[in-house]
Design an enzyme around this catalytic site. Structure first.
Site, PDB file in Angstrom:
ATOM      1  N   GLN A 186       0.869  -1.181  -0.065  1.00 40.24           N
ATOM      2  CA  GLN A 186       0.142  -0.033  -0.108  1.00 40.24           C
ATOM      3  C   GLN A 186       0.961   1.172  -0.043  1.00 40.24           C
ATOM      4  O   GLN A 186       1.431   1.501   1.000  1.00 40.24           O
ATOM      5  CB  GLN A 186      -0.761  -0.102   1.223  1.00 40.24           C
ATOM      6  CG  GLN A 186      -1.839   1.230   1.353  1.00 40.24           C
ATOM      7  CD  GLN A 186      -2.269   1.212   2.800  1.00 40.24           C
ATOM      8  OE1 GLN A 186      -1.861   0.846   3.757  1.00 40.24           O
ATOM      9  NE2 GLN A 186      -3.509   1.751   2.802  1.00 40.24           N
ATOM     10  N   TYR A 219       0.517   4.566   0.375  1.00 39.83           N
ATOM     11  CA  TYR A 219      -0.117   5.952   0.559  1.00 39.83           C
ATOM     12  C   TYR A 219       0.537   6.998   1.170  1.00 39.83           C
ATOM     13  O   TYR A 219       0.905   8.146   0.807  1.00 39.83           O
ATOM     14  CB  TYR A 219      -1.409   5.905   1.754  1.00 39.83           C
ATOM     15  CG  TYR A 219      -2.714   4.968   1.106  1.00 39.83           C
ATOM     16  CD1 TYR A 219      -2.738   4.576  -0.252  1.00 39.83           C
ATOM     17  CD2 TYR A 219      -4.047   5.049   2.074  1.00 39.83           C
ATOM     18  CE1 TYR A 219      -3.798   3.751  -0.612  1.00 39.83           C
ATOM     19  CE2 TYR A 219      -4.963   4.527   1.541  1.00 39.83           C
ATOM     20  CZ  TYR A 219      -5.018   3.781   0.222  1.00 39.83           C
ATOM     21  OH  TYR A 219      -6.126   3.191  -0.163  1.00 39.83           O
ATOM     22  N   SER A 227       4.663  -1.292   4.288  1.00 41.66           N
ATOM     23  CA  SER A 227       4.849  -2.627   4.735  1.00 41.66           C
ATOM     24  C   SER A 227       5.061  -3.435   3.828  1.00 41.66           C
ATOM     25  O   SER A 227       4.317  -3.588   2.906  1.00 41.66           O
ATOM     26  CB  SER A 227       3.558  -3.039   5.837  1.00 41.66           C
ATOM     27  OG  SER A 227       3.334  -1.926   6.758  1.00 41.66           O
ATOM     28  N   GLU A 281     -12.501  -2.573   6.681  1.00 37.92           N
ATOM     29  CA  GLU A 281     -11.673  -2.687   7.926  1.00 37.92           C
ATOM     30  C   GLU A 281     -12.327  -2.680   9.214  1.00 37.92           C
ATOM     31  O   GLU A 281     -11.900  -3.084  10.295  1.00 37.92           O
ATOM     32  CB  GLU A 281     -10.482  -2.191   7.776  1.00 37.92           C
ATOM     33  CG  GLU A 281     -10.403  -1.007   7.580  1.00 37.92           C
ATOM     34  CD  GLU A 281      -8.989  -0.361   7.568  1.00 37.92           C
ATOM     35  OE1 GLU A 281      -8.715   0.708   7.640  1.00 37.92           O
ATOM     36  OE2 GLU A 281      -8.110  -1.189   7.019  1.00 37.92           O
ATOM     37  N   GLU A 331      -4.217   9.787  18.347  1.00 37.68           N
ATOM     38  CA  GLU A 331      -4.921  11.129  18.343  1.00 37.68           C
ATOM     39  C   GLU A 331      -5.975  11.605  17.393  1.00 37.68           C
ATOM     40  O   GLU A 331      -6.859  12.149  17.645  1.00 37.68           O
ATOM     41  CB  GLU A 331      -3.552  12.120  18.288  1.00 37.68           C
ATOM     42  CG  GLU A 331      -2.633  12.096  19.305  1.00 37.68           C
ATOM     43  CD  GLU A 331      -1.654  11.008  19.340  1.00 37.68           C
ATOM     44  OE1 GLU A 331      -1.936  10.303  18.261  1.00 37.68           O
ATOM     45  OE2 GLU A 331      -1.044  10.564  20.277  1.00 37.68           O
TER      46      GLU A 331
HETATM   47  C1  LIG Z   1       3.078  -0.574  11.591  1.00 34.60           C
HETATM   48  C2  LIG Z   1       2.635   0.256  10.417  1.00 34.60           C
HETATM   49  C3  LIG Z   1       2.628  -0.141   9.088  1.00 34.60           C
HETATM   50  C4  LIG Z   1       2.350   0.744   8.478  1.00 34.60           C
HETATM   51  N1  LIG Z   1       2.148   0.473   7.056  1.00 34.60           N
HETATM   52  C5  LIG Z   1       1.993   1.516   5.786  1.00 34.60           C
HETATM   53  C6  LIG Z   1       1.690   0.966   4.664  1.00 34.60           C
HETATM   54  O1  LIG Z   1       1.900  -0.169   4.351  1.00 34.60           O
HETATM   55  N2  LIG Z   1       1.601   1.910   3.803  1.00 34.60           N
HETATM   56  C7  LIG Z   1       1.388   3.076   4.119  1.00 34.60           C
HETATM   57  O2  LIG Z   1       1.089   3.892   2.793  1.00 34.60           O
HETATM   58  N3  LIG Z   1       1.598   3.696   5.141  1.00 34.60           N
HETATM   59  C8  LIG Z   1       1.876   2.986   6.170  1.00 34.60           C
HETATM   60  N4  LIG Z   1       1.957   3.150   7.466  1.00 34.60           N
HETATM   61  C9  LIG Z   1       1.956   4.666   7.882  1.00 34.60           C
HETATM   62  C10 LIG Z   1       0.889   5.267   8.657  1.00 34.60           C
HETATM   63  O3  LIG Z   1      -0.218   5.203   7.853  1.00 34.60           O
HETATM   64  C11 LIG Z   1       1.449   6.627   9.045  1.00 34.60           C
HETATM   65  O4  LIG Z   1       2.446   6.480  10.074  1.00 34.60           O
HETATM   66  C12 LIG Z   1       0.366   7.252  10.027  1.00 34.60           C
HETATM   67  O5  LIG Z   1      -0.566   7.800   9.046  1.00 34.60           O
HETATM   68  C13 LIG Z   1       0.778   8.615  10.562  1.00 34.60           C
HETATM   69  O6  LIG Z   1       1.485   9.217   9.646  1.00 34.60           O
HETATM   70  P1  LIG Z   1       2.983   9.959  10.163  1.00 34.60           P
HETATM   71  O7  LIG Z   1       3.620   8.567  10.488  1.00 34.60           O
HETATM   72  O8  LIG Z   1       3.527  10.669   9.189  1.00 34.60           O
HETATM   73  O9  LIG Z   1       2.865  10.728  11.619  1.00 34.60           O
HETATM   74  P2  LIG Z   1       2.300  12.329  11.613  1.00 34.60           P
HETATM   75  O10 LIG Z   1       1.050  12.252  10.556  1.00 34.60           O
HETATM   76  O11 LIG Z   1       3.338  13.256  11.254  1.00 34.60           O
HETATM   77  O12 LIG Z   1       1.738  12.284  13.078  1.00 34.60           O
HETATM   78  C14 LIG Z   1       2.917  12.608  14.061  1.00 34.60           C
HETATM   79  C15 LIG Z   1       2.187  12.674  15.424  1.00 34.60           C
HETATM   80  O13 LIG Z   1       1.494  13.686  15.273  1.00 34.60           O
HETATM   81  C16 LIG Z   1      -0.153  13.481  15.819  1.00 34.60           C
HETATM   82  N5  LIG Z   1      -1.087  14.284  15.150  1.00 34.60           N
HETATM   83  C17 LIG Z   1      -1.013  14.328  13.581  1.00 34.60           C
HETATM   84  N6  LIG Z   1      -1.959  15.345  13.121  1.00 34.60           N
HETATM   85  C18 LIG Z   1      -2.873  15.340  14.165  1.00 34.60           C
HETATM   86  C19 LIG Z   1      -3.859  16.267  14.517  1.00 34.60           C
HETATM   87  N7  LIG Z   1      -4.503  16.803  13.455  1.00 34.60           N
HETATM   88  N8  LIG Z   1      -4.286  16.164  15.898  1.00 34.60           N
HETATM   89  C20 LIG Z   1      -3.807  15.729  16.900  1.00 34.60           C
HETATM   90  N9  LIG Z   1      -2.502  14.861  16.796  1.00 34.60           N
HETATM   91  C21 LIG Z   1      -2.057  14.827  15.326  1.00 34.60           C
HETATM   92  C22 LIG Z   1      -0.101  12.089  15.572  1.00 34.60           C
HETATM   93  O14 LIG Z   1      -1.213  11.417  16.105  1.00 34.60           O
HETATM   94  C23 LIG Z   1       1.163  11.661  15.782  1.00 34.60           C
HETATM   95  O15 LIG Z   1       1.449  11.289  17.207  1.00 34.60           O
HETATM   96  C24 LIG Z   1       2.098   2.338   8.543  1.00 34.60           C
HETATM   97  C25 LIG Z   1       2.577   2.728  10.016  1.00 34.60           C
HETATM   98  C26 LIG Z   1       2.874   1.806  10.789  1.00 34.60           C
HETATM   99  C27 LIG Z   1       3.252   2.177  12.109  1.00 34.60           C
END
Ligand SMILES: Cc1cc2nc3c(=O)[nH]c(=O)nc-3n(C[C@H](O)[C@H](O)[C@H](O)COP(=O)(O)OP(=O)(O)OC[C@H]3O[C@@H](n4cnc5c(N)ncnc54)[C@H](O)[C@@H]3O)c2cc1C
Length: 405
Positions: A129, A131, A168, A251, A392
């Site tokens: 995926q 995204y 992933s 899901e 969050e």
């Molecule tokens: C185990 C795992 C598997 C994954 N697999 C995939 C995959 O296969 N494909 C894929 O595309 N992605 C994947 N991801 C990525 C996942 O979708 C992102 O990590 C997730 O969407 C959060 O984005 P970020 O890591 O950029 O954190 P950010 O969006 O930068 O967030 C950082 C912190 O800020 C907080 N935050 C952000 N915005 C807000 C708000 N508006 N209000 C309050 N708090 C906020 C968040 O809660 C977090 O604590 C995976 C992540 C994990 C952990």
């Protein structure tokens, strides 16, 4: 979709025994042991298990019957999942079977369905995926990977440039479904399309990210002038956001990870019985017993709530954003269970053994068999409150859309 029949309790129990007999007979012992101990399953082991499920007709029971689905009721699906997890079957590749397949069934063109769905059912394709991007996670709509439409050698193609992150198991995948920006002028959500990209295409590079847990779960995927036939776009151009959002519906009931919580709790129970402190089993030590029983109560509450949601779905009600709480509670509970496992096993969990990811460690006198993988497991589950919408963000959705705050 075919209307699912609701089974009588007796028929449901017979179904449970049937599933149990199958998994007990068909799941290779080595795979079962690895799952029980929390080790990583190789792609070959996963495919071998999926082939057995496919032979029994149980690879994609939740798909429509026209595509080898089983037409099971939500209760049957829950029982199936419970038995699989209770007997240490590996978790299935959710991205291929729970996400991409249902998307193609709902939004794919007949040509896309005819080409891709049989390949999924034959286990030829492993999807990942695409995204998230380095600056687009929770705020996914700000994604920047660009797809420009061009005519190349007489063919209509998108030329894709950009990168994805946290992808992933991209190292196992031969296809990736991506959200890409096809209109830079439109409002963020309105300029995104949904593309199917062959990972073997010239210009695609996968770079591993090894997690703190030592597992190769994550990757970065780079796209440099990658040509993608326009026929590999799902849905209309710039309609990708709605397609991506609709995944949530697929899901919702799985987000609580009830079956997985049950298995992990059983593991901690086994630790409580087999590991001693001050000459008595941990289960008799008040600090352990109190934490364990609190987790049990939290688990039963979650399981009962999920059952309530399932019954509502079975009665034909659509589930709304309130299901966000299931993800919130289920993912936090798993982390607390794994934290108790690490606390119970103590310093024995600290020694890091790279080989123990894929192969059970040799028994060591006085060291629990659960110790070698306990720290890695704890760190893997740390991601559960981030992936698929962080806690969050779930709180925000519940506050705004459910409580109207
Ligand atoms: C185990 C795992 C598997 C994954 N697999 C995939 C995959 O296969 N494909 C894929 O595309 N992605 C994947 N991801 C990525 C996942 O979708 C992102 O990590 C997730 O969407 C959060 O984005 P970020 O890591 O950029 O954190 P950010 O969006 O930068 O967030 C950082 C912190 O800020 C907080 N935050 C952000 N915005 C807000 C708000 N508006 N209000 C309050 N708090 C906020 C968040 O809660 C977090 O604590 C995976 C992540 C994990 C952990």
């Amino acid at each position: 979709m075919t209307e699912a029949l609701t089974l009588t309790p007796q028929a449901l129990q017979a179904f449970r025994l049937d599933v149990r007999a199958f998994v007990q007979a068909e799941l290779p012992t080595a795979t079962r042991e690895k799952v029980r101990l929390g080790l990583e399953i190789s792609k070959a082991e996963m495919l071998a298990w999926q082939a057995r499920l496919a032979a029994r007709g149980w690879l994609v029971p939740h798909w429509p019957q026209a595509w080898q689905g089983q037409g099971w009721s939500p209760a049957q699906r829950a029982v199936f999942q419970e038995e699989m997890v209770a007997h240490h079957a590996p978790e299935m590749g959710g991205i291929t079977f729970e996400m991409l397949g249902p998307i193609l069934i709902r939004y794919g063109s007949p040509a896309q369905q005819q080409y891709f769905l049989p390949r999924i059912l034959d286990l030829q394709d492993w999807w990942c995926q695409g995204y998230s991007e380095p600056n687009a996670g929770s705020d996914l709509a700000s994604l920047k990977t660009r797809a420009e439409r061009q005519r190349v050698d007489g063919d209509d193609v998108y030329v894709v440039n950009g990168s994805k992150i946290w992808t992933s198991y991209a190292q196992y995948a031969n296809w990736i479904f991506c959200l890409v920006r096809t209109d830079v002028e439109a409002r963020a959500q309105h300029g995104i399309s949904f593309l199917l990209i062959d990972m073997q295409s010239p210009g695609v590079t996968v770079r591993p990210i090894i997690g703190i847990h030592g597992w190769h779960l994550f990757n970065e995927v780079f796209f440099e002038d990658v040509q993608v036939p326009v026929a590999q776009r799902v849905g209309e151009e710039n309609a990708g956001w709605a397609i991506a959002k609709s995944l949530l519906e697929f899901e919702r009931l799985n987000l609580a990870r009830v079956a997985e919580n049950r298995r992990r709790l059983a593991k901690v129970r086994a630790i409580g019985e087999s590991v001693q402190e001050a000459g008595v089993p941990l289960r008799e030590r008040p600090w352990f017993a109190e934490r364990f029983h609190t987790l049990e109560v939290r688990f039963e509450t979650l399981a009962a709530t999920v059952l309530r949601f399932r019954q509502r779905a079975e009665a034909g009600h659509r589930l709304g954003p309130e299901t966000g709480m299931l993800k919130l509670v289920g993912s936090t509970l798993i982390q607390d269970i794994e934290n108790l496992a690490v606390d119970a096993l103590g310093p024995d969990t600290l020694a890091y053994d790279r080989d123990a990811h894929f192969t059970p460690a040799a028994p060591q006198l006085g060291r629990s068999e659960y110790a070698p993988s306990a720290s890695a497991r704890r760190f893997v589950t740390r991601g559960y409150t981030i992936a698929g919408g962080s806690s969050e963000i779930q709180h925000e959705v519940l506050a705004k859309q459910v409580l109207g705050l």
